[in-house]
Scaffold this motif. Structure first.
Motif, mmCIF file in Angstrom:
data_model
loop_
_atom_site.group_PDB
_atom_site.id
_atom_site.type_symbol
_atom_site.label_atom_id
_atom_site.label_comp_id
_atom_site.label_asym_id
_atom_site.label_seq_id
_atom_site.Cartn_x
_atom_site.Cartn_y
_atom_site.Cartn_z
ATOM 1 N N SER A 62 0.867 -1.190 0.000
ATOM 2 C CA SER A 62 0.000 0.000 0.000
ATOM 3 C C SER A 62 0.891 1.223 0.000
ATOM 4 C CB SER A 62 -0.845 0.073 1.271
ATOM 5 O OG SER A 62 -1.715 -1.001 1.305
ATOM 6 N N GLY A 63 0.544 2.195 -0.771
ATOM 7 C CA GLY A 63 1.382 3.395 -0.821
ATOM 8 C C GLY A 63 0.557 4.641 -1.073
ATOM 9 N N SER A 64 1.249 5.767 -1.051
ATOM 10 C CA SER A 64 0.572 7.039 -1.259
ATOM 11 C C SER A 64 1.604 8.049 -1.756
ATOM 12 C CB SER A 64 -0.021 7.488 0.087
ATOM 13 O OG SER A 64 -0.621 8.749 -0.083
ATOM 14 N N PHE A 65 1.193 8.939 -2.611
ATOM 15 C CA PHE A 65 2.082 10.042 -3.016
ATOM 16 C C PHE A 65 1.220 11.260 -3.283
ATOM 17 C CE2 PHE A 65 1.154 7.305 -6.639
ATOM 18 C CZ PHE A 65 0.599 8.189 -7.554
ATOM 19 N N GLU A 66 1.891 12.381 -3.351
ATOM 20 C CA GLU A 66 1.145 13.610 -3.573
ATOM 21 C C GLU A 66 1.168 13.966 -5.052
ATOM 22 O OE1 GLU A 66 1.989 17.848 -2.005
ATOM 23 O OE2 GLU A 66 1.384 16.621 -0.280
ATOM 24 N N MET A 67 -0.009 14.265 -5.593
ATOM 25 C CA MET A 67 -0.074 14.650 -7.001
ATOM 26 C C MET A 67 -0.941 15.889 -7.085
ATOM 27 S SD MET A 67 -0.630 11.957 -10.107
ATOM 28 C CE MET A 67 -2.320 12.139 -10.515
ATOM 29 N N GLU A 68 -0.428 16.943 -7.656
ATOM 30 C CA GLU A 68 -1.116 18.230 -7.707
ATOM 31 C C GLU A 68 -1.618 18.639 -6.328
ATOM 32 O OE1 GLU A 68 -3.906 17.533 -11.016
ATOM 33 O OE2 GLU A 68 -2.666 18.920 -12.154
ATOM 34 N N GLY A 69 -0.783 18.402 -5.335
ATOM 35 C CA GLY A 69 -1.095 18.842 -3.978
ATOM 36 C C GLY A 69 -2.065 17.942 -3.228
#
Ligand code: ADP
Length: 480
Positions: A62-69
Protein backbone atom coordinates in the motif's frame (compact mmCIF):
# COMPACT_ATOMS: atom_id res chain seq x y z
CA UNK A 1 21.06 -21.15 -14.03
CA UNK A 2 19.38 -18.40 -12.03
CA UNK A 3 16.60 -16.65 -13.83
CA UNK A 4 16.90 -13.03 -14.79
CA UNK A 5 13.78 -11.01 -14.07
CA UNK A 6 11.89 -8.70 -16.39
CA UNK A 7 8.92 -6.56 -15.39
CA UNK A 8 6.42 -5.65 -18.12
CA UNK A 9 4.54 -2.45 -17.33
CA UNK A 10 1.41 -2.07 -19.43
CA UNK A 11 -2.16 -0.85 -19.31
CA UNK A 12 -3.35 -4.05 -21.02
CA UNK A 13 -2.74 -7.77 -20.66
CA UNK A 14 -4.79 -10.70 -21.97
CA UNK A 15 -6.88 -12.15 -20.42
CA UNK A 16 -7.38 -9.72 -17.48
CA UNK A 17 -7.68 -6.52 -19.52
CA UNK A 18 -7.84 -6.44 -23.32
CA UNK A 19 -8.71 -3.58 -25.65
CA UNK A 20 -6.60 -4.66 -28.64
CA UNK A 21 -3.43 -6.29 -29.85
CA UNK A 22 -1.20 -4.90 -27.09
CA UNK A 23 -3.06 -7.10 -24.61
CA UNK A 24 -2.43 -10.15 -26.79
CA UNK A 25 1.28 -9.31 -26.87
CA UNK A 26 1.68 -8.57 -23.16
CA UNK A 27 -0.27 -11.74 -22.31
CA UNK A 28 1.78 -14.02 -24.55
CA UNK A 29 5.34 -12.71 -25.01
CA UNK A 30 6.13 -13.34 -21.30
CA UNK A 31 5.26 -17.03 -21.64
CA UNK A 32 7.81 -17.41 -24.40
CA UNK A 33 10.63 -15.39 -22.85
CA UNK A 34 10.51 -17.70 -19.85
CA UNK A 35 11.72 -20.40 -22.24
CA UNK A 36 14.81 -18.24 -22.85
CA UNK A 37 15.89 -18.09 -19.21
CA UNK A 38 14.07 -14.88 -18.26
CA UNK A 39 11.43 -14.86 -15.54
CA UNK A 40 8.58 -12.59 -16.63
CA UNK A 41 6.29 -10.54 -14.42
CA UNK A 42 3.49 -8.26 -15.64
CA UNK A 43 1.91 -5.31 -13.87
CA UNK A 44 -1.19 -3.42 -15.08
CA UNK A 45 -3.81 -1.21 -13.46
CA UNK A 46 -6.67 -2.96 -11.71
CA UNK A 47 -9.92 -2.29 -13.59
CA UNK A 48 -13.49 -3.08 -12.69
CA UNK A 49 -13.54 -5.88 -15.25
CA UNK A 50 -14.77 -9.44 -14.85
CA UNK A 51 -11.33 -11.07 -14.56
CA UNK A 52 -10.38 -8.96 -11.55
CA UNK A 53 -13.64 -9.69 -9.80
CA UNK A 54 -13.41 -13.45 -10.30
CA UNK A 55 -9.76 -14.14 -9.39
CA UNK A 56 -8.02 -14.22 -6.07
CA UNK A 57 -5.87 -11.14 -5.58
CA UNK A 58 -3.75 -10.53 -2.49
CA UNK A 59 -2.71 -7.07 -1.42
CA UNK A 60 1.11 -6.94 -1.24
CA UNK A 61 1.78 -3.21 -0.93
CA UNK A 62 0.00 0.00 0.00
CA UNK A 63 1.38 3.40 -0.82
CA UNK A 64 0.57 7.04 -1.26
CA UNK A 65 2.08 10.04 -3.02
CA UNK A 66 1.14 13.61 -3.57
CA UNK A 67 -0.07 14.65 -7.00
CA UNK A 68 -1.12 18.23 -7.71
CA UNK A 69 -1.09 18.84 -3.98
CA UNK A 70 -3.49 16.00 -3.18
CA UNK A 71 -2.76 12.53 -1.83
CA UNK A 72 -3.11 9.61 -4.24
CA UNK A 73 -3.48 6.27 -2.48
CA UNK A 74 -2.85 2.96 -4.16
CA UNK A 75 -2.62 -0.75 -3.48
CA UNK A 76 -0.61 -3.34 -5.36
CA UNK A 77 -2.24 -6.77 -5.61
CA UNK A 78 -0.70 -10.06 -6.68
CA UNK A 79 -2.74 -12.66 -8.52
CA UNK A 80 -2.83 -16.14 -7.09
CA UNK A 81 0.04 -18.34 -8.28
CA UNK A 82 -0.99 -20.26 -11.40
CA UNK A 83 -3.85 -17.98 -12.43
CA UNK A 84 -1.68 -16.81 -15.34
CA UNK A 85 1.45 -18.40 -16.78
CA UNK A 86 3.58 -15.60 -15.29
CA UNK A 87 3.59 -13.55 -12.08
CA UNK A 88 0.92 -10.92 -12.35
CA UNK A 89 0.37 -7.78 -10.28
CA UNK A 90 -2.24 -5.07 -10.60
CA UNK A 91 -2.42 -1.60 -9.10
CA UNK A 92 -5.65 -0.36 -7.64
CA UNK A 93 -5.90 3.44 -7.68
CA UNK A 94 -9.40 4.28 -6.40
CA UNK A 95 -11.23 6.72 -8.63
CA UNK A 96 -8.87 6.26 -11.56
CA UNK A 97 -9.03 2.72 -12.92
CA UNK A 98 -11.98 1.11 -11.17
CA UNK A 99 -14.09 1.50 -14.31
CA UNK A 100 -15.62 -1.12 -16.56
CA UNK A 101 -13.86 0.05 -19.71
CA UNK A 102 -10.11 0.39 -20.18
CA UNK A 103 -9.86 3.59 -22.21
CA UNK A 104 -13.25 4.76 -23.42
CA UNK A 105 -16.25 6.28 -21.70
CA UNK A 106 -19.86 5.38 -22.53
CA UNK A 107 -19.79 7.70 -25.56
CA UNK A 108 -16.72 6.02 -27.01
CA UNK A 109 -14.43 8.93 -26.11
CA UNK A 110 -11.18 8.80 -24.10
CA UNK A 111 -11.50 9.64 -20.42
CA UNK A 112 -10.95 13.29 -19.50
CA UNK A 113 -8.54 12.37 -16.71
CA UNK A 114 -6.19 10.36 -18.92
CA UNK A 115 -3.11 12.34 -17.76
CA UNK A 116 -3.93 11.73 -14.08
CA UNK A 117 -4.63 8.06 -14.77
CA UNK A 118 -1.45 7.38 -16.73
CA UNK A 119 0.90 9.34 -14.50
CA UNK A 120 -0.57 7.95 -11.28
CA UNK A 121 -0.19 4.40 -12.59
CA UNK A 122 3.46 4.99 -13.53
CA UNK A 123 4.23 6.64 -10.20
CA UNK A 124 2.53 3.87 -8.22
CA UNK A 125 4.53 1.16 -9.97
CA UNK A 126 7.80 3.02 -9.48
CA UNK A 127 7.11 3.80 -5.86
CA UNK A 128 6.42 0.12 -5.21
CA UNK A 129 9.58 -0.93 -7.08
CA UNK A 130 11.83 1.56 -5.36
CA UNK A 131 10.57 0.96 -1.83
CA UNK A 132 13.55 -0.47 0.12
CA UNK A 133 11.21 -2.95 1.82
CA UNK A 134 10.10 -4.41 -1.47
CA UNK A 135 11.86 -7.74 -1.95
CA UNK A 136 10.78 -8.10 -5.59
CA UNK A 137 13.59 -6.94 -7.83
CA UNK A 138 14.00 -6.80 -11.59
CA UNK A 139 16.90 -6.76 -14.04
CA UNK A 140 14.94 -5.07 -16.84
CA UNK A 141 11.86 -2.86 -16.96
CA UNK A 142 9.93 -3.29 -20.20
CA UNK A 143 7.41 -0.49 -20.90
CA UNK A 144 4.58 -0.86 -23.40
CA UNK A 145 3.34 2.17 -25.35
CA UNK A 146 2.81 5.81 -24.49
CA UNK A 147 0.64 5.27 -21.40
CA UNK A 148 3.83 4.29 -19.54
CA UNK A 149 6.30 6.21 -21.70
CA UNK A 150 7.50 8.50 -18.91
CA UNK A 151 8.82 5.54 -16.89
CA UNK A 152 12.38 5.51 -18.34
CA UNK A 153 12.80 9.21 -17.57
CA UNK A 154 11.35 8.90 -14.08
CA UNK A 155 13.62 5.94 -13.31
CA UNK A 156 16.78 7.56 -14.55
CA UNK A 157 16.33 11.19 -13.71
CA UNK A 158 14.17 11.75 -10.66
CA UNK A 159 15.35 11.59 -7.08
CA UNK A 160 12.09 9.92 -6.07
CA UNK A 161 13.14 6.60 -7.61
CA UNK A 162 16.91 6.74 -7.37
CA UNK A 163 17.06 3.26 -5.78
CA UNK A 164 16.19 1.71 -9.12
CA UNK A 165 18.15 4.08 -11.32
CA UNK A 166 20.43 1.34 -12.64
CA UNK A 167 17.71 -0.89 -14.06
CA UNK A 168 17.79 -0.75 -17.87
CA UNK A 169 14.50 0.22 -19.53
CA UNK A 170 13.16 -1.25 -22.76
CA UNK A 171 10.37 0.55 -24.57
CA UNK A 172 8.02 -0.95 -27.18
CA UNK A 173 5.96 1.20 -29.56
CA UNK A 174 2.81 -0.78 -30.28
CA UNK A 175 1.08 2.04 -32.11
CA UNK A 176 2.91 5.29 -32.81
CA UNK A 177 -0.29 7.10 -33.78
CA UNK A 178 -1.26 7.39 -30.12
CA UNK A 179 0.66 9.43 -27.60
CA UNK A 180 0.33 11.10 -24.21
CA UNK A 181 0.99 14.78 -24.87
CA UNK A 182 0.20 17.19 -22.07
CA UNK A 183 0.51 20.94 -21.64
CA UNK A 184 3.37 22.12 -19.43
CA UNK A 185 0.99 22.88 -16.57
CA UNK A 186 0.62 19.12 -16.11
CA UNK A 187 4.18 18.94 -14.80
CA UNK A 188 2.46 19.14 -11.41
CA UNK A 189 1.45 15.53 -11.91
CA UNK A 190 5.07 14.41 -11.74
CA UNK A 191 7.37 14.03 -8.76
CA UNK A 192 9.94 16.83 -8.51
CA UNK A 193 11.82 17.23 -11.78
CA UNK A 194 14.97 19.35 -11.59
CA UNK A 195 14.53 22.52 -13.72
CA UNK A 196 17.49 21.69 -15.95
CA UNK A 197 15.92 18.33 -16.87
CA UNK A 198 12.46 19.57 -17.79
CA UNK A 199 13.47 20.20 -21.40
CA UNK A 200 13.92 16.43 -21.86
CA UNK A 201 10.22 15.81 -21.28
CA UNK A 202 9.29 18.12 -24.12
CA UNK A 203 8.71 17.76 -27.85
CA UNK A 204 7.11 20.55 -29.92
CA UNK A 205 6.13 22.56 -26.86
CA UNK A 206 4.38 19.80 -24.92
CA UNK A 207 5.24 17.09 -22.44
CA UNK A 208 5.51 14.10 -24.76
CA UNK A 209 5.59 10.51 -23.50
CA UNK A 210 6.80 8.85 -26.70
CA UNK A 211 9.62 11.33 -27.34
CA UNK A 212 10.68 11.10 -23.68
CA UNK A 213 10.66 7.30 -23.81
CA UNK A 214 12.80 7.34 -26.93
CA UNK A 215 15.32 9.62 -25.26
CA UNK A 216 15.65 7.72 -22.00
CA UNK A 217 14.92 4.07 -22.76
CA UNK A 218 18.02 1.95 -23.29
CA UNK A 219 16.37 0.23 -26.23
CA UNK A 220 13.28 1.06 -28.30
CA UNK A 221 11.51 -1.23 -30.69
CA UNK A 222 8.42 -1.30 -32.89
CA UNK A 223 6.33 -4.42 -33.37
CA UNK A 224 7.44 -5.14 -36.94
CA UNK A 225 10.51 -4.21 -39.01
CA UNK A 226 8.54 -2.43 -41.75
CA UNK A 227 6.68 -0.30 -39.23
CA UNK A 228 9.97 0.98 -37.82
CA UNK A 229 10.91 2.29 -41.26
CA UNK A 230 7.45 3.83 -41.81
CA UNK A 231 7.51 5.45 -38.39
CA UNK A 232 10.87 7.05 -39.12
CA UNK A 233 9.19 8.83 -42.03
CA UNK A 234 6.16 9.88 -40.00
CA UNK A 235 7.31 10.58 -36.47
CA UNK A 236 9.87 13.42 -36.44
CA UNK A 237 11.00 12.56 -32.90
CA UNK A 238 11.81 8.98 -33.95
CA UNK A 239 13.52 10.11 -37.12
CA UNK A 240 15.69 12.52 -35.15
CA UNK A 241 16.60 10.11 -32.38
CA UNK A 242 17.20 7.09 -34.57
CA UNK A 243 19.67 9.16 -36.59
CA UNK A 244 21.53 10.08 -33.41
CA UNK A 245 21.61 6.54 -31.98
CA UNK A 246 20.72 4.04 -34.72
CA UNK A 247 21.74 0.98 -32.69
CA UNK A 248 19.12 1.74 -30.06
CA UNK A 249 16.16 1.13 -32.38
CA UNK A 250 14.87 -2.13 -33.84
CA UNK A 251 11.73 -3.78 -35.22
CA UNK A 252 10.61 -7.16 -33.87
CA UNK A 253 7.62 -8.92 -35.34
CA UNK A 254 4.92 -9.90 -32.87
CA UNK A 255 3.98 -13.52 -32.49
CA UNK A 256 0.79 -15.12 -31.25
CA UNK A 257 0.02 -17.41 -28.36
CA UNK A 258 -0.40 -20.71 -30.16
CA UNK A 259 -1.86 -22.32 -27.06
CA UNK A 260 -4.71 -19.79 -26.84
CA UNK A 261 -5.15 -19.61 -30.62
CA UNK A 262 -5.39 -23.29 -31.39
CA UNK A 263 -8.51 -24.30 -33.37
CA UNK A 264 -8.32 -27.81 -31.93
CA UNK A 265 -8.45 -26.77 -28.29
CA UNK A 266 -9.79 -23.17 -28.24
CA UNK A 267 -12.12 -22.98 -25.22
CA UNK A 268 -14.12 -20.17 -26.80
CA UNK A 269 -15.13 -22.32 -29.78
CA UNK A 270 -18.13 -24.61 -29.47
CA UNK A 271 -17.18 -26.28 -32.75
CA UNK A 272 -13.50 -27.12 -32.62
CA UNK A 273 -11.35 -28.44 -35.42
CA UNK A 274 -11.26 -32.22 -35.31
CA UNK A 275 -9.88 -33.40 -38.62
CA UNK A 276 -11.77 -31.88 -41.55
CA UNK A 277 -11.19 -28.16 -42.07
CA UNK A 278 -14.24 -28.02 -44.39
CA UNK A 279 -16.41 -29.39 -41.59
CA UNK A 280 -14.86 -26.98 -39.07
CA UNK A 281 -15.65 -24.04 -41.35
CA UNK A 282 -19.18 -25.23 -42.13
CA UNK A 283 -20.10 -25.81 -38.48
CA UNK A 284 -18.76 -22.45 -37.38
CA UNK A 285 -20.50 -20.65 -40.23
CA UNK A 286 -23.75 -22.29 -39.20
CA UNK A 287 -23.20 -21.22 -35.64
CA UNK A 288 -22.51 -17.54 -36.20
CA UNK A 289 -24.72 -17.01 -39.21
CA UNK A 290 -27.83 -18.98 -38.31
CA UNK A 291 -29.46 -16.41 -36.07
CA UNK A 292 -28.36 -13.48 -38.08
CA UNK A 293 -29.17 -14.33 -41.64
CA UNK A 294 -29.56 -17.12 -44.14
CA UNK A 295 -26.98 -19.87 -43.82
CA UNK A 296 -25.34 -20.85 -47.03
CA UNK A 297 -22.14 -22.40 -48.22
CA UNK A 298 -20.89 -19.28 -49.95
CA UNK A 299 -17.52 -17.78 -48.91
CA UNK A 300 -17.46 -15.62 -45.83
CA UNK A 301 -15.30 -12.48 -45.77
CA UNK A 302 -14.99 -10.85 -42.34
CA UNK A 303 -13.60 -7.77 -40.67
CA UNK A 304 -12.70 -7.75 -36.98
CA UNK A 305 -11.37 -4.60 -35.40
CA UNK A 306 -11.72 -1.09 -34.18
CA UNK A 307 -13.80 1.30 -36.27
CA UNK A 308 -11.01 3.83 -36.48
CA UNK A 309 -9.53 5.67 -39.44
CA UNK A 310 -6.44 3.47 -39.10
CA UNK A 311 -8.35 0.27 -39.86
CA UNK A 312 -10.03 1.51 -43.05
CA UNK A 313 -13.60 0.47 -42.18
CA UNK A 314 -14.85 3.49 -44.14
CA UNK A 315 -13.30 2.00 -47.31
CA UNK A 316 -14.82 -1.36 -46.60
CA UNK A 317 -18.48 -0.33 -46.70
CA UNK A 318 -18.53 1.06 -50.29
CA UNK A 319 -16.27 -1.75 -51.35
CA UNK A 320 -18.72 -4.36 -50.03
CA UNK A 321 -21.53 -2.61 -51.90
CA UNK A 322 -19.58 -2.88 -55.12
CA UNK A 323 -18.73 -6.52 -54.53
CA UNK A 324 -22.35 -7.39 -53.77
CA UNK A 325 -23.42 -5.71 -56.99
CA UNK A 326 -21.05 -7.96 -58.92
CA UNK A 327 -20.92 -11.25 -57.00
CA UNK A 328 -23.97 -13.05 -55.71
CA UNK A 329 -22.02 -15.72 -53.88
CA UNK A 330 -20.43 -13.96 -50.92
CA UNK A 331 -21.34 -13.09 -47.34
CA UNK A 332 -19.74 -10.58 -44.98
CA UNK A 333 -19.42 -10.41 -41.21
CA UNK A 334 -18.28 -7.22 -39.52
CA UNK A 335 -17.36 -7.29 -35.84
CA UNK A 336 -16.16 -4.14 -34.19
CA UNK A 337 -16.91 -0.89 -32.48
CA UNK A 338 -15.67 2.68 -32.28
CA UNK A 339 -16.49 5.63 -34.49
CA UNK A 340 -20.27 6.21 -34.17
CA UNK A 341 -20.55 7.46 -37.75
CA UNK A 342 -18.98 4.27 -39.06
CA UNK A 343 -21.20 2.13 -36.88
CA UNK A 344 -24.24 3.76 -38.49
CA UNK A 345 -22.72 3.39 -41.95
CA UNK A 346 -22.19 -0.33 -41.36
CA UNK A 347 -25.64 -0.80 -39.89
CA UNK A 348 -27.19 0.81 -42.95
CA UNK A 349 -25.21 -1.58 -45.14
CA UNK A 350 -26.58 -4.48 -43.13
CA UNK A 351 -30.14 -3.09 -43.48
CA UNK A 352 -29.66 -2.86 -47.22
CA UNK A 353 -28.33 -6.41 -47.58
CA UNK A 354 -29.76 -8.30 -44.60
CA UNK A 355 -29.14 -11.66 -46.19
CA UNK A 356 -25.57 -10.95 -47.13
CA UNK A 357 -24.10 -8.77 -44.42
CA UNK A 358 -24.06 -9.51 -40.70
CA UNK A 359 -22.58 -7.27 -38.09
CA UNK A 360 -22.04 -7.07 -34.36
CA UNK A 361 -21.26 -3.74 -32.77
CA UNK A 362 -19.22 -4.11 -29.62
CA UNK A 363 -16.28 -5.98 -28.20
CA UNK A 364 -16.82 -9.72 -27.94
CA UNK A 365 -13.78 -11.95 -27.51
CA UNK A 366 -15.63 -15.27 -27.91
CA UNK A 367 -17.42 -14.09 -31.04
CA UNK A 368 -14.10 -12.95 -32.53
CA UNK A 369 -12.73 -16.50 -32.17
CA UNK A 370 -15.87 -17.88 -33.84
CA UNK A 371 -15.65 -15.40 -36.69
CA UNK A 372 -12.04 -16.39 -37.41
CA UNK A 373 -13.14 -20.03 -37.36
CA UNK A 374 -16.10 -19.43 -39.70
CA UNK A 375 -14.43 -17.11 -42.20
CA UNK A 376 -12.72 -17.95 -45.45
CA UNK A 377 -11.08 -14.53 -45.62
CA UNK A 378 -10.30 -11.81 -43.10
CA UNK A 379 -10.07 -8.38 -44.66
CA UNK A 380 -7.67 -5.74 -43.30
CA UNK A 381 -7.81 -2.50 -45.30
CA UNK A 382 -5.58 -0.72 -42.77
CA UNK A 383 -4.14 2.68 -43.58
CA UNK A 384 -1.26 1.74 -41.31
CA UNK A 385 -0.69 -1.30 -39.17
CA UNK A 386 2.17 -1.54 -36.65
CA UNK A 387 2.02 -5.32 -36.77
CA UNK A 388 -1.53 -6.63 -36.95
CA UNK A 389 -2.43 -9.92 -35.36
CA UNK A 390 -5.71 -10.73 -37.10
CA UNK A 391 -3.93 -12.04 -40.18
CA UNK A 392 -2.05 -14.55 -38.02
CA UNK A 393 -5.13 -15.67 -36.07
CA UNK A 394 -6.98 -15.94 -39.39
CA UNK A 395 -4.39 -18.24 -40.92
CA UNK A 396 -4.34 -20.48 -37.83
CA UNK A 397 -8.13 -20.86 -38.14
CA UNK A 398 -8.11 -21.54 -41.88
CA UNK A 399 -8.91 -18.08 -43.25
CA UNK A 400 -6.68 -16.17 -45.67
CA UNK A 401 -5.89 -12.50 -45.14
CA UNK A 402 -6.83 -9.80 -47.64
CA UNK A 403 -4.52 -7.04 -46.45
CA UNK A 404 -3.09 -3.74 -47.50
CA UNK A 405 0.72 -3.66 -47.84
CA UNK A 406 1.60 -1.59 -44.80
CA UNK A 407 3.67 -2.09 -41.62
CA UNK A 408 3.49 -5.59 -40.22
CA UNK A 409 0.97 -6.62 -42.88
CA UNK A 410 3.67 -6.04 -45.48
CA UNK A 411 5.95 -8.33 -43.51
CA UNK A 412 3.43 -11.13 -43.05
CA UNK A 413 0.87 -11.15 -45.89
CA UNK A 414 2.45 -12.04 -49.23
CA UNK A 415 0.19 -12.28 -52.24
CA UNK A 416 -0.60 -15.78 -53.52
CA UNK A 417 0.23 -14.68 -57.06
CA UNK A 418 3.83 -14.10 -55.99
CA UNK A 419 4.13 -17.34 -54.03
CA UNK A 420 2.58 -16.18 -50.75
CA UNK A 421 -0.47 -17.28 -48.79
CA UNK A 422 -2.67 -14.18 -48.82
CA UNK A 423 -4.11 -11.45 -50.98
CA UNK A 424 -2.38 -8.10 -50.73
CA UNK A 425 -2.98 -4.69 -52.26
CA UNK A 426 -1.13 -1.39 -52.43
CA UNK A 427 -3.38 1.60 -51.87
CA UNK A 428 -5.94 2.63 -49.29
CA UNK A 429 -8.53 3.17 -51.99
CA UNK A 430 -11.96 1.66 -52.52
CA UNK A 431 -10.89 0.50 -55.99
CA UNK A 432 -7.81 -1.35 -54.78
CA UNK A 433 -9.66 -2.96 -51.90
CA UNK A 434 -12.56 -4.03 -54.12
CA UNK A 435 -10.17 -5.52 -56.63
CA UNK A 436 -8.39 -7.45 -53.87
CA UNK A 437 -11.66 -8.89 -52.52
CA UNK A 438 -12.70 -9.81 -56.07
CA UNK A 439 -9.39 -11.61 -56.59
CA UNK A 440 -9.92 -13.48 -53.32
CA UNK A 441 -13.37 -14.60 -54.48
CA UNK A 442 -11.96 -15.80 -57.77
CA UNK A 443 -9.37 -17.79 -55.87
CA UNK A 444 -12.09 -19.31 -53.70
CA UNK A 445 -13.88 -20.53 -56.80
CA UNK A 446 -10.80 -22.57 -57.65
CA UNK A 447 -11.47 -24.81 -54.72
CA UNK A 448 -8.41 -27.04 -55.15
CA UNK A 449 -5.99 -24.12 -55.28
CA UNK A 450 -7.74 -22.27 -52.45
CA UNK A 451 -7.58 -25.30 -50.15
CA UNK A 452 -3.94 -25.91 -50.97
CA UNK A 453 -3.08 -22.35 -49.92
CA UNK A 454 -5.34 -22.55 -46.86
CA UNK A 455 -3.68 -25.73 -45.72
CA UNK A 456 -0.21 -24.15 -46.02
CA UNK A 457 -1.41 -20.99 -44.21
CA UNK A 458 -2.68 -23.04 -41.27
CA UNK A 459 0.81 -24.48 -40.80
CA UNK A 460 2.79 -21.21 -40.75
CA UNK A 461 4.80 -20.80 -37.56
CA UNK A 462 3.48 -17.57 -36.02
CA UNK A 463 4.66 -18.47 -32.54
CA UNK A 464 6.76 -16.15 -30.45
CA UNK A 465 9.78 -18.45 -30.45
CA UNK A 466 11.94 -16.45 -32.87
CA UNK A 467 10.89 -12.99 -31.68
CA UNK A 468 11.11 -13.92 -27.99
CA UNK A 469 14.72 -14.96 -28.60
CA UNK A 470 15.32 -11.54 -30.22
CA UNK A 471 13.87 -9.76 -27.19
CA UNK A 472 15.98 -11.81 -24.80
CA UNK A 473 19.09 -11.20 -26.86
CA UNK A 474 18.57 -7.45 -26.41
CA UNK A 475 17.72 -7.85 -22.71
CA UNK A 476 20.99 -9.75 -22.26
CA UNK A 477 22.94 -7.02 -24.01
CA UNK A 478 21.32 -4.37 -21.82
CA UNK A 479 22.30 -6.04 -18.57
CA UNK A 480 25.80 -7.08 -19.62
P1 ADP B 1 -5.13 -3.13 -32.63
O1 ADP B 1 -4.56 -2.00 -33.43
O2 ADP B 1 -6.59 -2.92 -32.38
O3 ADP B 1 -4.38 -3.45 -31.42
P2 ADP B 1 -4.34 -5.76 -33.63
O4 ADP B 1 -4.55 -6.43 -34.95
O5 ADP B 1 -2.93 -5.67 -33.15
O6 ADP B 1 -5.06 -4.36 -33.66
O7 ADP B 1 -5.16 -6.59 -32.52
C1 ADP B 1 -6.53 -6.58 -32.47
C2 ADP B 1 -6.97 -7.61 -31.44
O8 ADP B 1 -8.23 -7.21 -30.92
C3 ADP B 1 -7.17 -8.99 -32.02
O9 ADP B 1 -7.00 -9.94 -30.98
C4 ADP B 1 -8.65 -8.95 -32.46
O10 ADP B 1 -9.20 -10.24 -32.58
C5 ADP B 1 -9.23 -8.17 -31.29
N1 ADP B 1 -10.46 -7.42 -31.57
C6 ADP B 1 -10.57 -6.22 -32.19
N2 ADP B 1 -11.84 -5.80 -32.20
C7 ADP B 1 -12.57 -6.74 -31.55
C8 ADP B 1 -13.96 -6.87 -31.20
N3 ADP B 1 -14.86 -5.96 -31.53
N4 ADP B 1 -14.32 -7.97 -30.49
C9 ADP B 1 -13.40 -8.90 -30.16
N5 ADP B 1 -12.10 -8.84 -30.46
C10 ADP B 1 -11.67 -7.77 -31.14
Amino acid sequence: MTNKNVLHISTECYPPAKAGGMADVVGSLPKYISKEGWKPTVITPRYNLKWFNTHELTSVYSGSFEMEGLPTNFNVYKAEEGSLPFDYYCVDIPGRFDRDSIYLNEFGHGYQDEPERNVSFQRSVLQWLSDPNNKTSFDIIHCHDHQVGFVPFLVKKTAAYENIRNIPCFYTIHNGAYNSRYPWTRLDLFPHVAPNLRQYLEWDGKLDAVATAMRFADHVNTVSPSYLEEMKQQLPSLQFMSQKEPGKFSGTLNGIDEEVWNPKTDELLDKKLVSSVDKFKRENKEEILSELYRVSDVPLVSFIGRFAHQKGGDLLVPSIERILARFGFVNFFILGSGDAYLEKFIQSLRDKFPERVACYMGYNEALAHKVYAASDFIVMPSRFEPCGLNQMFANRYGALAIARKTGGLKDTVIDFETGGLGISFDYDSIDDLTHAIARALQLYKDSKEYKKIRSAAMKVDYSWSKSAAEYCHIYNQLIS
